[in-house]
Design an enzyme around this catalytic site. Structure first.
Site, PDB file in Angstrom:
ATOM      1  N   CYS A  55      43.851  50.282  66.670  1.00 14.73           N
ATOM      2  CA  CYS A  55      42.887  49.798  67.652  1.00 14.73           C
ATOM      3  C   CYS A  55      41.463  50.217  67.368  1.00 14.73           C
ATOM      4  CB  CYS A  55      43.285  50.242  69.042  1.00 14.73           C
ATOM      5  SG  CYS A  55      43.472  52.022  69.137  1.00 14.73           S
ATOM      6  N   CYS A  68      48.872  56.168  69.389  1.00 18.51           N
ATOM      7  CA  CYS A  68      47.663  56.970  69.599  1.00 18.51           C
ATOM      8  C   CYS A  68      47.867  58.400  69.126  1.00 18.51           C
ATOM      9  CB  CYS A  68      47.267  56.991  71.063  1.00 18.51           C
ATOM     10  SG  CYS A  68      47.302  55.377  71.798  1.00 18.51           S
ATOM     11  N   ASP A  89      40.166  53.475  67.027  1.00 16.10           N
ATOM     12  CA  ASP A  89      39.649  54.694  67.626  1.00 16.10           C
ATOM     13  C   ASP A  89      39.399  55.766  66.578  1.00 16.10           C
ATOM     14  OD1 ASP A  89      39.561  53.728  70.183  1.00 16.10           O
ATOM     15  OD2 ASP A  89      41.728  53.916  70.344  1.00 16.10           O
ATOM     16  N   CYS A 117      41.372  56.049  73.835  1.00 14.13           N
ATOM     17  CA  CYS A 117      41.961  55.862  75.156  1.00 14.13           C
ATOM     18  C   CYS A 117      42.433  57.185  75.740  1.00 14.13           C
ATOM     19  CB  CYS A 117      43.137  54.895  75.048  1.00 14.13           C
ATOM     20  SG  CYS A 117      44.578  55.625  74.270  1.00 14.13           S
TER      21      CYS A 117
HETATM   22  S1  FES Z   1      45.262  52.602  72.373  1.00 11.66           S
HETATM   23 FE1  FES Z   1      43.520  52.981  71.218  1.00 11.66          FE
HETATM   24  S2  FES Z   1      43.629  55.112  70.914  1.00 11.66           S
HETATM   25 FE2  FES Z   1      45.206  54.735  72.290  1.00 11.66          FE
END
Ligand code: FES
Ligand SMILES: Cc1ncc(COP(=O)(O)O)c(C=O)c1O
Lengths: 126, 401
Positions: free
Chosen positions: A33, A102, A35, A58
């Site tokens: 995603c 994550c 991050d 997140c």
């Molecule tokens: S869904 Fe993006 S870091 Fe958790």
């Protein structure tokens, strides 16, 4: 969606910040995603004396960052290296299925910081 | 920072709304004493039939249509499915080309993906940075084989209002069937199907204080449409299945109320929206408003907060009693950032920090001020934990609010 323990680490994250004169810094990005997690370590006598993190992600990403810093703080490098992403998720009492990815950043980023530390120490002694 | 309010500050009205008490009152008898099946012949059934006829009449009047041009459905998703698949099936021998936009709801985009696997060619028109589809681009995309154009009336994420009447004129000139997803527009924009020039129009009751699971598809007379559910002869053979009488009565009551108070709604909710937008821009650096500054639904506020992630913002808002939504990758099941923001040219890492606050009739100035009192601290706290912030903050030297 998240357990109370995850929300506790999310709302009151432990060890947030930077270490300006860190001995090792690791950064990892989550390809799923997008991050980013960054971990700073201070090493003394082969022990992780201090650790700080910064995370752009997140709730699960923040909570796993916070948890992993608690898990490795005060541990030896060897002990820190055997901690897995799965162990971090388990220490949090599990994550929702769609948030398991994550936790992939947490241990990985610590290991990268250790790698960075070792490469610096290695270069210094040569 | 103020204390957490007793009642949830609900700012997710584009996701759904609460059923209005008047709507609920109108619906209740049709679950119990007036439970008849409208297709039967005895008195109880005639009661249900009358309710359906009356509801159809009310909805038709509301949108400037004839009663026989209304098909009741199970909601926006079914209306969109029926419109696209129904017209595509009916015109298969004429052509296989469908034009839509890159910012449609998944109830359109996923149907297009399905149709493309079945041999249809789909053109996804781009949008400008404000999310607007260029009507001339629609004209240029039409070919001999184009059977359908589908462009939403207003976007659910950023609230941008599309130039539907202009697109409608072009489609009429080129004799192409035109569908519009009006799910977010009802109660906020005037909807007269002739003025908009639409041949099909999707409606969903739960977006305007009606119940979930009921909607309608307007289908202009003589528009070719193959039913997508076979069975009984309900809805003039275009949508089989015993009618959801209570839901349909709810839809009709809700649309009558929405039309009656539309000006009042836009004035009241629009003022709250402007207060919220201005307040965020004043109080928080490095933010950008997504969507169009003026061609925008009266209830939509959508911002990107740079250097932070949307789910983290939502969790913090939730802890403070505020319900909102986000286009962040982390909040979507697909783990992709919002396709709407990406189509508008927003960078993926910026789209990550998007938050949508959609207001409703019952929101108050106090609630807006409460959100404005807690949001700067939430963003600041998350930024202080973001590895992107200090670096970028130093380089960018402040906000672009
Ligand atoms: S869904 Fe993006 S870091 Fe958790
Ligand atoms: C633009 C748009 N189209 C379609 C839908 C789907 O409607 P429903 O929830 O009634 O199936 C929605 C609802 O989120 C929407 O916003």
């Amino acid at each position: 969606m998240y357990s109370d323990l995850v929300m506790d680490h999310f709302s009151n994250p432990r060890n947030v910040g930077e270490i300006p004169d860190a001995d090792g810094v690791g950064t990892a990005g989550n390809p799923v995603c997008g991050d980013i997690m960054k971990i700073y370590i201070k090493v003394k006598d082969d022990c992780i004396e201090d650790i700080k993190f910064k995370t752009f992600g997140c709730g699960a990403a923040v909570a796993t960052s916070s948890m992993v810093t608690e898990m490795v703080k005060g541990k030896t490098i060897e002990e820190a290296l055997v901690i897995t992403d799965k162990a971090v998720a388990e220490a949090l009492g599990g994550l929702p299925a769609n948030k398991m990815h994550c936790s992939n950043l947490a241990a990985t980023t610590v290991h990268k910081a250790i790698e960075d530390y070792r490469s610096k120490v290695g270069a210094g002694s040569r | 920072m103020e204390n957490k309010p007793d009642k949830v500050v609900y700012m997710d009205h584009s996701a759904t709304t609460a059923v209005h008490p008047k709507v609920l009152d109108a619906m209740l008898p049709y679950f119990s004493e007036r439970f008849g099946n409208a297709s039967s012949i005895y008195g109880l059934a005639r009661e249900a039939r009358r309710a359906l006829d009356q509801s159809r009449q009310t909805l038709a009047e509301g949108i400037g249509a004839k009663p026989e041009e209304i098909i009741f459905t199970s909601g926006g998703t079914e209306s969109d499915n029926l419109a696209l698949k129904g017209v595509a099936d009916a015109l298969r021998s004429k052509g296989n080309h469908i034009i839509t936009s890159a910012i449609e709801h998944h109830a359109i985009l996923h149907v297009c993906e399905y149709l493309s696997k079945r041999g249809y060619e789909i053109t996804y028109l781009p949008v400008d940075k404000h999310g607007i589809v260029d009507p001339d681009a629609v004209g240029r995309a039409i070919t001999e084989g184009t059977v359908l154009v589908s462009i939403m009336h207003a976007n659910n994420e950023v609230g941008t209002i599309e130039p539907i009447a202009e697109i409608g004129r072009i489609c009429k000139e080129r004799k192409v069937v035109f569908h519009s997803d009006g799910v977010q527009a009802v109660g906020k924009l005037p909807i007269k199907v002739d003025e908009l020039g639409v041949d099909l129009y999707s409606i969903s009751a739960h977006k305007f204080y009606g119940p979930k699971g009921v909607g309608a598809l307007y289908v202009r007379r003589r528009t070719p449409l193959i039913p997508q559910a076979q069975g009984g002869s309900q809805e003039r053979n275009r949508r089989a299945g015993t009618e959801n009488t209570a839901g349909i009565v709810g839809l009709a009551t809700a649309i009558a109320m929405a039309e009656e108070r539309r000006d009042d709604y836009n004035r009241k909710v629009g003022a709250l929206r402007d207060r919220l937008i201005a307040g965020i821009q004043e109080r928080i650096p490095s933010v950008c408003l997504n969507g169009h500054p003026t061609r925008r639904l009266s209830n939509n506020v959508n911002f990107c907060f740079q250097y932070v992630e949307g789910e983290s913002i939502l969790l913090n808002l939730d802890l403070m009693g505020v319900a909102a939504s986000s286009g962040s990758a982390c909040t979507s099941a697909s783990l992709e950032p919002s396709h709407v923001l990406l189509a508008m040219g927003v960078q993926p890492e910026i789209a990550h920090g998007s938050v949508r606050l959609t207001l409703g009739y019952d929101n108050t100035e106090q609630e807006v001020d409460y959100v404005l009192s807690i949001l700067p601290e939430i963003i600041e706290r998350l930024r202080s934990m973001s590895p992107l912030y200090s670096k970028a903050g130093a380089a960018a030297g402040g906000g672009n609010g």
